[in-house]
Scaffold this motif. Structure first.
Motif, PDB file in Angstrom:
ATOM      1  N   THR A  78     162.739  36.902  60.193  1.00  9.21           N
ATOM      2  CA  THR A  78     161.665  35.926  60.417  1.00  9.21           C
ATOM      3  C   THR A  78     162.142  34.498  60.172  1.00  9.21           C
ATOM      4  N   MET A  79     161.356  33.547  60.679  1.00  6.03           N
ATOM      5  CA  MET A  79     161.666  32.131  60.489  1.00  6.03           C
ATOM      6  C   MET A  79     161.479  31.681  59.022  1.00  6.03           C
ATOM      7  N   PRO A  80     160.439  32.138  58.311  1.00  6.37           N
ATOM      8  CA  PRO A  80     160.354  31.792  56.891  1.00  6.37           C
ATOM      9  C   PRO A  80     161.567  32.318  56.107  1.00  6.37           C
ATOM     10  N   GLU A  81     162.087  33.483  56.508  1.00  3.33           N
ATOM     11  CA  GLU A  81     163.271  34.051  55.852  1.00  3.33           C
ATOM     12  C   GLU A  81     164.481  33.125  56.044  1.00  3.33           C
ATOM     13  N   PHE A  82     164.562  32.502  57.221  1.00  2.65           N
ATOM     14  CA  PHE A  82     165.653  31.557  57.477  1.00  2.65           C
ATOM     15  C   PHE A  82     165.526  30.336  56.561  1.00  2.65           C
TER      16      PHE A  82
ATOM     17  N   ILE B  80     155.422  28.984  51.846  1.00  2.00           N
ATOM     18  CA  ILE B  80     154.530  28.035  52.525  1.00  2.00           C
ATOM     19  C   ILE B  80     154.456  28.347  54.016  1.00  2.00           C
ATOM     20  N   LEU B  81     155.628  28.512  54.651  1.00  2.00           N
ATOM     21  CA  LEU B  81     155.645  28.755  56.096  1.00  2.00           C
ATOM     22  C   LEU B  81     155.027  30.103  56.454  1.00  2.00           C
ATOM     23  N   SER B  82     155.255  31.134  55.631  1.00  2.00           N
ATOM     24  CA  SER B  82     154.695  32.472  55.893  1.00  2.00           C
ATOM     25  C   SER B  82     153.173  32.437  55.907  1.00  2.00           C
ATOM     26  N   VAL B  83     152.612  31.907  54.821  1.00  2.00           N
ATOM     27  CA  VAL B  83     151.151  31.881  54.683  1.00  2.00           C
ATOM     28  C   VAL B  83     150.533  30.992  55.753  1.00  2.00           C
TER      29      VAL B  83
ATOM     30  N   PHE C  81     160.426  21.244  50.844  1.00  2.00           N
ATOM     31  CA  PHE C  81     159.180  21.621  50.175  1.00  2.00           C
ATOM     32  C   PHE C  81     158.148  20.490  50.247  1.00  2.00           C
ATOM     33  N   VAL C  82     158.560  19.281  49.864  1.00  2.00           N
ATOM     34  CA  VAL C  82     157.641  18.127  49.871  1.00  2.00           C
ATOM     35  C   VAL C  82     157.169  17.824  51.288  1.00  2.00           C
ATOM     36  N   THR C  83     158.068  17.920  52.271  1.00  2.00           N
ATOM     37  CA  THR C  83     157.705  17.635  53.671  1.00  2.00           C
ATOM     38  C   THR C  83     156.669  18.630  54.187  1.00  2.00           C
ATOM     39  N   LEU C  84     156.880  19.920  53.916  1.00  2.00           N
ATOM     40  CA  LEU C  84     155.943  20.949  54.382  1.00  2.00           C
ATOM     41  C   LEU C  84     154.562  20.775  53.743  1.00  2.00           C
ATOM     42  N   ILE C  85     154.536  20.551  52.422  1.00  2.00           N
ATOM     43  CA  ILE C  85     153.255  20.374  51.724  1.00  2.00           C
ATOM     44  C   ILE C  85     152.531  19.124  52.229  1.00  2.00           C
TER      45      ILE C  85
END
Length: 539
Positions: free
Chosen positions: A105-109, A121-124, A427-431
């Protein structure tokens, strides 16, 4: 609307019997481990990969929405449908990194490149985004198509299709999805191509269309000051959405990861890009034909989203009408099957397996099946909410994707192209990105209650394409600044996962995975995209 006759129903029945036959054949094959259930054993050839990428993308929301864009003065939206060059980026740029990392999966990457926080974050977020956009929009559009074609109640058609699709996805897993999609892609292309040719002949050719709707209508390039589609913002934002959708989204990338090797995966993406050139002629042009016939008084529809089914039922002969109806049902089922499987993969591999790492393979497959059932149920519950959508469905879809894509696209692009980006920056960018995107959506919905002179109203009122371009820049700046202010990532975190850190052996393997033909076909696809951009310039 003309109703389907006996010959039409015979064609639909034959199609579904073949589909059931493929699904049964697939289900009888071994599926005791997660790699087989979620990635079809990673041994799929390029033709099936490419057809699956195309069929996954072209759902009933495209058939309904893209034809609606052609019929409803939204021609600049065409730029989202000539993203064949972005599909090529998946095969040439992103896939080698994904394949080398060996991820499902992409979150795994993201976890391999950054850390577990980015993965969570990406999974949820991906699962929530799928339920709120892909599943709900596809079911809503499918309800319109099925009720119009079969002359049945919207709810009956929508729920029956969702349940039928859910059954073969749950039982067959990814292998059932990709092989049935290969058949569906063929049916859809043949049926829609027939409608385009018959429609052009009926209306008197392209010159007659141009004369009736005027050349200005056929211009996809509006001025930079246009309130709806300013061309600089359109180009930038559509590219950001395209990179997110085609190169980083589980829904599409999962198809390329099913390939036997990088060579087959890349060829699959090249074939998928070639097929991606077709929607312009298969769905957008019929929408323009329907508008021309309406202006001539030969056709009637109330909403632009009805253009395709109305044109099909009135122009196509008996039998062929049934074939296209089967193709439309195939498009709906294909999109739903893809998103159901992607949701179950994300939940099982990225959430459940993380919480319970010692779970046996058979139980993980069973968990994936249960996750699909839950997704189907949530999709059905969401139908009445989606039924309130008004206007052109395709534009709504692109708006929502504009608010979702910038942070994800920024993190993946920077993560692969710039090795200094670290886990804190990602992490900061995604949030921050998800908070800003959600705020924009909420403010846009409640715009009427905001102070017209205030900052929040200006944010909510900004053109969605212009907002998307600035939003992406904001995400890039956050990622770079945060990373530079914190510790650089370790050599292990970037090795073989970013440009400049790939070993000589891996470079040699990658070079052996393509031929001159692959390069020539890819360049030809880019040339056709440029040709379409020039053709639709209103002259």
């Amino acid at each position: 609307m003309k109703t389907l006759d006996t010959l039409d129903w015979v064609c639909i029945a034959i199609y579904f019997l073949i589909l059931i036959g493929i699904a049964v054949w697939v289900i009888r094959k071994k599926q005791n481990n997660t790699e087989d259930y979620f990635l079809a054993g990673r041994n799929v050839g390029w033709f099936v990969v490419g057809a699956s990428i195309f069929a996954s993308n072209i759902g009933s929301e495209h058939v309904v929405g893209l034809a609606g864009a052609g019929a409803g003065d939204k021609l600049p939206m065409l730029i989202y449908e000539i993203h064949a060059w972005v599909v090529l980026m998946l095969g040439w740029v992103f896939l080698p990194f994904y394949a080398r990392s060996g991820v499902f999966t992409m979150p795994e990457f993201l976890e391999k490149r950054f850390d577990a926080r980015s993965r969570w974050i990406l999974s949820v977020f991906s699962i929530i985004a799928y339920v709120l956009t892909k599943i709900s929009v596809t079911i809503y559009a499918g309800g319109i198509v099925v009720s119009a074609l079969l002359g049945i109640d919207f709810w009956t058609g929508a729920i029956a299709t969702v349940v039928l699709t859910g059954v073969y996805t749950i039982l067959g897993g990814m292998r059932a999805v990709v092989y049935t999609e290969a058949l569906q892609a063929v049916i859809l292309v043949v049926g829609a191509a027939a409608l385009t040719f018959i429609g052009l002949d009926h209306v008197g050719g392209w010159s007659e269309i141009k004369q009736t709707v005027t050349p200005e209508y056929l211009n996809m390039w509006r001025s930079a000051s246009d309130p709806d589609f300013p061309w600089p913002s359109l180009v930038i934002t559509s590219t950001i959405v395209g990179i997110w959708y085609w190169c980083t989204d589980q829904y599409i990338v999962q198809r390329a990861l099913t390939a036997k090797n990088i060579k087959e995966g890349r060829r699959g993406t090249i074939f998928g890009a070639l097929l991606k050139l077709l929607p312009v002629f298969l769905f957008l042009v019929p929408g323009i034909i329907a508008l021309t016939l309406k202006m001539k008084g030969e056709l009637h529809w109330d909403s632009p989203d009805e253009a395709f089914p109305v044109l099909m039922s009135n122009l196509l002969p008996s039998g062929l009408r049934g074939l296209v109806a089967a193709g439309l049902l195939a498009a709906l089922m294909s999109s739903l099957a893809s998103v159901f499987n992607s949701c179950s993969t994300l939940f099982t591999v990225d959430i459940y397996k993380k919480l319970r790492p010692n779970t046996p393979e058979k139980k993980l497959v069973r968990t994936g099946q249960i996750a699909t059932v839950i997704t189907v149920i949530i999709g059905i519950i969401w139908i009445p909410i989606m039924a309130n959508i008004s206007g052109v469905l395709y534009e709504y879809l692109q708006k929502v994707q504009t608010y979702i894509s910038p942070p994800i696209a920024a993190v993946f692009l920077l993560g692969i192209f710039y090795k200094r980006i670290n886990s804190q920056g990602a992490f900061v960018t995604l949030i921050a990105g998800f908070v800003v995107g959600a705020l924009r959506l909420i403010m846009e919905l409640g715009k009427s209650s905001l102070d017209p002179d205030g900052f929040f109203f200006k944010m909510a009122d900004m053109n969605f394409l212009t907002f998307g371009a600035w939003f992406f820049l904001f995400c890039v700046i956050i990622a770079i600044v945060t990373s530079l202010l914190t510790k650089a990532p370790s050599a292990e975190k970037v090795k073989n996962l970013t440009f400049g850190t790939v070993t000589e052996e891996e470079k040699a393997n990658n070079k052996n995975s393509y031929s001159t033909i692959d390069i020539i076909v890819s360049l030809a696809i880019v040339a056709v995209v440029i040709g379409i951009m020039i053709f639709f310039n209103g002259k």
